[in-house]
Design an enzyme around this catalytic site. Structure first.
Site, PDB file in Angstrom:
ATOM      1  N   TYR A 142      12.831  13.368  -3.046  1.00 18.59           N
ATOM      2  CA  TYR A 142      12.200  14.436  -4.141  1.00 18.59           C
ATOM      3  C   TYR A 142      13.586  15.480  -4.420  1.00 18.59           C
ATOM      4  O   TYR A 142      13.809  15.964  -5.623  1.00 18.59           O
ATOM      5  CB  TYR A 142      11.222  15.264  -3.756  1.00 18.59           C
ATOM      6  CG  TYR A 142       9.695  14.851  -4.002  1.00 18.59           C
ATOM      7  CD1 TYR A 142       9.466  13.406  -3.608  1.00 18.59           C
ATOM      8  CD2 TYR A 142       8.724  15.515  -4.607  1.00 18.59           C
ATOM      9  CE1 TYR A 142       8.213  12.977  -4.356  1.00 18.59           C
ATOM     10  CE2 TYR A 142       7.660  15.358  -4.865  1.00 18.59           C
ATOM     11  CZ  TYR A 142       7.082  13.972  -4.666  1.00 18.59           C
ATOM     12  OH  TYR A 142       5.861  13.369  -4.869  1.00 18.59           O
ATOM     13  N   LYS A 193       9.853   2.349   5.360  1.00 22.95           N
ATOM     14  CA  LYS A 193      10.031   1.056   4.788  1.00 22.95           C
ATOM     15  C   LYS A 193      11.432   0.529   5.617  1.00 22.95           C
ATOM     16  O   LYS A 193      12.578   0.382   4.825  1.00 22.95           O
ATOM     17  CB  LYS A 193      10.327   1.354   3.258  1.00 22.95           C
ATOM     18  CG  LYS A 193      10.427  -0.081   2.647  1.00 22.95           C
ATOM     19  CD  LYS A 193       8.969  -0.669   2.526  1.00 22.95           C
ATOM     20  CE  LYS A 193       9.057  -2.071   1.918  1.00 22.95           C
ATOM     21  NZ  LYS A 193       8.173  -3.135   1.957  1.00 22.95           N
ATOM     22  N   ASP A 225       3.798  -0.042   2.598  1.00 25.87           N
ATOM     23  CA  ASP A 225       2.957  -0.899   1.982  1.00 25.87           C
ATOM     24  C   ASP A 225       1.647  -1.363   3.096  1.00 25.87           C
ATOM     25  O   ASP A 225       0.628  -1.439   2.199  1.00 25.87           O
ATOM     26  CB  ASP A 225       3.710  -2.298   1.395  1.00 25.87           C
ATOM     27  CG  ASP A 225       4.352  -3.130   2.448  1.00 25.87           C
ATOM     28  OD1 ASP A 225       4.863  -2.484   3.556  1.00 25.87           O
ATOM     29  OD2 ASP A 225       5.192  -4.221   2.024  1.00 25.87           O
ATOM     30  N   ASP A 249       3.224  11.727  -0.265  1.00 23.36           N
ATOM     31  CA  ASP A 249       2.529  12.080  -1.788  1.00 23.36           C
ATOM     32  C   ASP A 249       1.842  11.081  -2.144  1.00 23.36           C
ATOM     33  O   ASP A 249       0.465  11.157  -2.246  1.00 23.36           O
ATOM     34  CB  ASP A 249       3.713  12.233  -2.686  1.00 23.36           C
ATOM     35  CG  ASP A 249       2.922  12.537  -4.132  1.00 23.36           C
ATOM     36  OD1 ASP A 249       2.022  13.338  -4.290  1.00 23.36           O
ATOM     37  OD2 ASP A 249       3.384  11.762  -5.023  1.00 23.36           O
ATOM     38  N   ASP A 253      -2.937  10.767  -1.644  1.00 30.22           N
ATOM     39  CA  ASP A 253      -3.736  10.534  -2.561  1.00 30.22           C
ATOM     40  C   ASP A 253      -4.996   9.545  -2.227  1.00 30.22           C
ATOM     41  O   ASP A 253      -6.140   9.555  -2.480  1.00 30.22           O
ATOM     42  CB  ASP A 253      -3.099  10.099  -3.996  1.00 30.22           C
ATOM     43  CG  ASP A 253      -2.927  11.424  -4.893  1.00 30.22           C
ATOM     44  OD1 ASP A 253      -2.740  12.615  -4.299  1.00 30.22           O
ATOM     45  OD2 ASP A 253      -2.720  11.168  -5.902  1.00 30.22           O
TER      46      ASP A 253
END
Ligand code: IPM
Ligand code: MG
Length: 360
Positions: A142, A193, A225, A249, A253
């Site tokens: 970000y 990751k 993942d 983020d 959700d």
């Protein structure tokens, strides 16, 4: 001594839900003689329109003077064609988070038993769900430099961002995560990751190293993942999840939907001293703005988190949370959490119901 709270309604559904939060805070302020002073400020698109930038100097001054900040949400199609750095999200929200160094974002995903029907998963998979996502909020992709959109040597446009974390940033958020885990179920899952990205290879190494100082915490690592899959497969395996800005983020959700609706999820964004800004996890939902159907509960629950974490008023936070439970018990639901047999209410009716429950 009186405490100063800055409310930033922002854009989209922000003003409508802020109005309901305001009612709730006015009620507890009076009912429990809290001596909180409220002030409103401009941020995001609203600030662009009224003051010429998404994070005006005056708002910065107000933020510094406040004991805690309550922000609704920013952004909308109206400002999407501005240069990226001027948009409500980057120029407003990310600027506030960054300038106030609110690196520690706590996003609890708790299933209210009353809402088991609203979850997209089977009740047995989510009943009793209580996950806390600790999201790094002021670094990672970000904020990494360089970033931009440029024309390469072949005359082809390319967009680029930089995913970067230094070890101090990783340690800082790791500490929040381990300490939070100590106060909960003592299970921490670090999401990365590390099979592909060097930045998260370092992330994993540092978190692993830190675990020596927290022998009681059971640490695991998971690729993002797989974490996304596990959240949907068997969400109750998680207690605390720690991860970087972008993965956090996305996973928050996903976790939100397990609890029925993102309209229920509060969050706290804290600096190193624990001073913070409190924001619902949802965005500004321009598609439903102005219709009076948005769920104000995520922001009301964010206000409760604020009372608990930044204003040292935990018993009042408990009262607000109990009032939210009471309205859910009464069967009141905004559209996002509505299911057959319950009573559909507007944004305003939901706020009024929480106030009424507080008065009881
Ligand atoms: C969130 C939001 C923001 C983010 C957007 C609005 C910039 O999605 O708080 O999760 O990506 O951090
Ligand atoms: Mg988000």
């Amino acid at each position: 001594m009186s405490k100063k709270v800055l409310i930033l309604p922002g854009d989209g559904i922000g003003p409508e839900i802020s109005q309901e939060v305001n009612k709730v805070l006015v009620q507890v302020n009076q009912q429990y003689s809290l001596d909180i002073e409220f002030e409103q400020g401009l941020v995001g698109g609203a600030a662009i329109d009224q003051a010429g930038s998404a994070f005006p100097e005056q708002t910065w001054q107000q933020c510094q003077a406040a004991d805690a900040i309550l922000l609704a949400c920013v952004g909308g199609p109206k400002w999407d064609s501005l240069p990226p750095a001027e948009r409500p999200e980057i120029g407003g929200l990310l600027q506030i988070r960054s300038r106030l160094e609110l690196f520690g974002n706590l996003r609890p995903a708790i299933l209210y038993p009353q809402l088991a029907d609203a979850s997209s998963l089977k009740p047995e998979l989510v009943s009793g769900l209580d996950i806390l996502i600790v999201r790094e909020l002021t670094g990672g992709i970000y904020f990494g430099q360089p970033r931009g959109i440029r024309v390469n040597e072949d005359g082809v446009r390319e967009g680029f961002n930089t995913y970067i974390y230094n070890e101090n940033e990783i340690r800082r958020i790791g500490k929040v995560a381990f300490e939070t885990a100590m106060k909960r179920g003592k299970k921490l899952c670090s999401v990365d990751k590390a099979n592909v990205l060097e930045v998260t290879m370092l992330w994993r190494e540092i978190i692993e190293d830190m675990s020596k100082d927290y022998p009681e915490v059971e640490l695991s690592h998971m690729y993002v993942d797989n974490a996304a899959m596990q959240l949907i497969r068997q969400p109750k395996q998680f207690d605390v999840i720690v991860t970087g800005n972008m993965f956090g983020d996305i996973l928050s959700d996903a976790a939100a939907m397990l609890t029925g609706s993102i309209g229920m999820l509060p969050s706290a964004s804290l600096d190193i001293t624990g001073k913070g800004m409190y924001e619902p996890c949802h965005g500004s939902a321009p598609d439903i703005a102005g219709q009076g159907i948005a769920n104000p509960l995520a922001m009301i629950l964010s206000a409760a988190m604020m009372l608990r974490h930044s204003l040292n008023m935990a018993p009042v936070a408990d009262k607000i949370e109990a009032a939210v439970e009471a309205v859910l018990d009464q069967g009141l639901r905004t559209a996002d959490i509505y299911s057959q047999g319950s009573v559909k209410v507007s944004t305003q009716q939901m706020g009024d119901a929480v106030v009424a429950a507080l008065k009881k």
